[in-house]
Design a protein around this motif. Structure first.
Motif, mmCIF file in Angstrom:
data_model
loop_
_atom_site.group_PDB
_atom_site.id
_atom_site.type_symbol
_atom_site.label_atom_id
_atom_site.label_comp_id
_atom_site.label_asym_id
_atom_site.label_seq_id
_atom_site.Cartn_x
_atom_site.Cartn_y
_atom_site.Cartn_z
ATOM 1 N N GLU A 18 32.058 38.143 48.092
ATOM 2 C CA GLU A 18 31.612 36.796 47.723
ATOM 3 C C GLU A 18 30.784 36.747 46.438
ATOM 4 O O GLU A 18 30.366 35.663 46.036
ATOM 5 C CB GLU A 18 30.830 36.175 48.878
ATOM 6 N N ILE A 19 30.558 37.895 45.786
ATOM 7 C CA ILE A 19 29.819 37.817 44.521
ATOM 8 C C ILE A 19 30.669 37.022 43.532
ATOM 9 O O ILE A 19 31.906 37.072 43.592
ATOM 10 C CB ILE A 19 29.423 39.209 43.966
ATOM 11 N N PRO A 20 30.038 36.269 42.651
ATOM 12 C CA PRO A 20 30.810 35.419 41.726
ATOM 13 C C PRO A 20 31.864 36.187 40.929
ATOM 14 O O PRO A 20 32.939 35.656 40.654
ATOM 15 C CB PRO A 20 29.740 34.838 40.802
ATOM 16 N N GLU A 21 31.591 37.438 40.619
ATOM 17 C CA GLU A 21 32.512 38.232 39.808
ATOM 18 C C GLU A 21 33.786 38.599 40.569
ATOM 19 O O GLU A 21 34.799 38.949 39.956
ATOM 20 C CB GLU A 21 31.818 39.516 39.326
ATOM 21 N N LEU A 22 33.763 38.514 41.884
ATOM 22 C CA LEU A 22 34.949 38.838 42.692
ATOM 23 C C LEU A 22 35.525 37.638 43.434
ATOM 24 O O LEU A 22 36.680 37.670 43.851
ATOM 25 C CB LEU A 22 34.601 39.906 43.740
ATOM 26 N N ARG A 23 34.736 36.623 43.620
ATOM 27 C CA ARG A 23 35.099 35.504 44.497
ATOM 28 C C ARG A 23 36.492 34.944 44.224
ATOM 29 O O ARG A 23 37.230 34.625 45.151
ATOM 30 C CB ARG A 23 34.050 34.399 44.376
ATOM 31 N N ALA A 24 36.882 34.822 42.977
ATOM 32 C CA ALA A 24 38.182 34.224 42.638
ATOM 33 C C ALA A 24 39.303 35.255 42.519
ATOM 34 O O ALA A 24 40.455 34.886 42.286
ATOM 35 C CB ALA A 24 38.063 33.436 41.335
#
Length: 185
Positions: free
Chosen positions: A57-63
């Motif tokens: 869920e970190i922003p760098e992986l979320r997508a």
């Protein structure tokens, strides 16, 4: 052991710097970032574990459509948790300074869903489906044709799978691979 930088000795920091593509200062910054992932968990030392779900869920992986596979492949434990060294390895492999060979090796592991050290039809089907997403879903016939074309182009020994060497050969012809296989914290 030498003087300490909070959670690490100088020797430990040096070892992390030697084993990654980061300076000692960057290792400390990455450790602070790791500790921020799950504020509810009191991470007291670098051996504390957090759930892979939190890392995903970190922003760098979320997508990233492969976020669960990335976490699964980099987690050293089979219990679904991540420790700092797992996180550091992941960020190092995805860093701009990591060589293409390192990125290719990890990409192969991420795409090898069944863990048999080759990419077969089922692996490639999952890769394509994740890349196209729900909005770009291919029909069964289109998907089959695409994978057959991929195999025809890349499967040098006609064994219906892509070995690491065959995958590496394909990636060598992808100029955008290195720039797309990265995480910046």
């Amino acid at each position: 052991m030498g003087a300490s930088h909070g959670h690490f000795t100088k020797e430990e920091l040096q070892e992390y710097a030697d084993l990654t593509y980061f300076s000692k200062k960057e290792v400390l910054r990455i450790y602070r970032r790791f500790r921020q992932i799950d504020p509810d968990t009191r991470i007291q030392n670098r051996y504390a574990a957090i759930s892979c779900e939190k890392v995903c869920e970190i922003p760098e992986l979320r997508a990233n459509p492969f976020r669960d596979r990335i976490c699964e492949v980099f987690a050293s434990s089979s219990d679904g948790t991540f420790v700092f060294e797992d996180f550091l390895d992941m960020i190092s492999a995805f860093s701009d300074l990591a060589p293409k060979s390192t990125k290719v090796e990890w990409a192969f592991k991420i795409y090898d869903f069944n863990g048999d050290n080759s990419l077969d039809y089922a692996d490639l089907e999952k890769v394509v489906n994740r890349l196209t997403g729900d909005s770009g879903k291919l029909t069964s016939a289109e998907l089959r044709q695409l994978i057959e074309n991929m195999m025809q182009e890349a499967d040098m020994d006609d064994d219906k799978t892509l070995s690491y060497a065959e995958f590496e050969h394909v990636i060598a012809r992808c100029p955008d691979f290195v720039s797309s296989f990265r995480i910046r914290l």
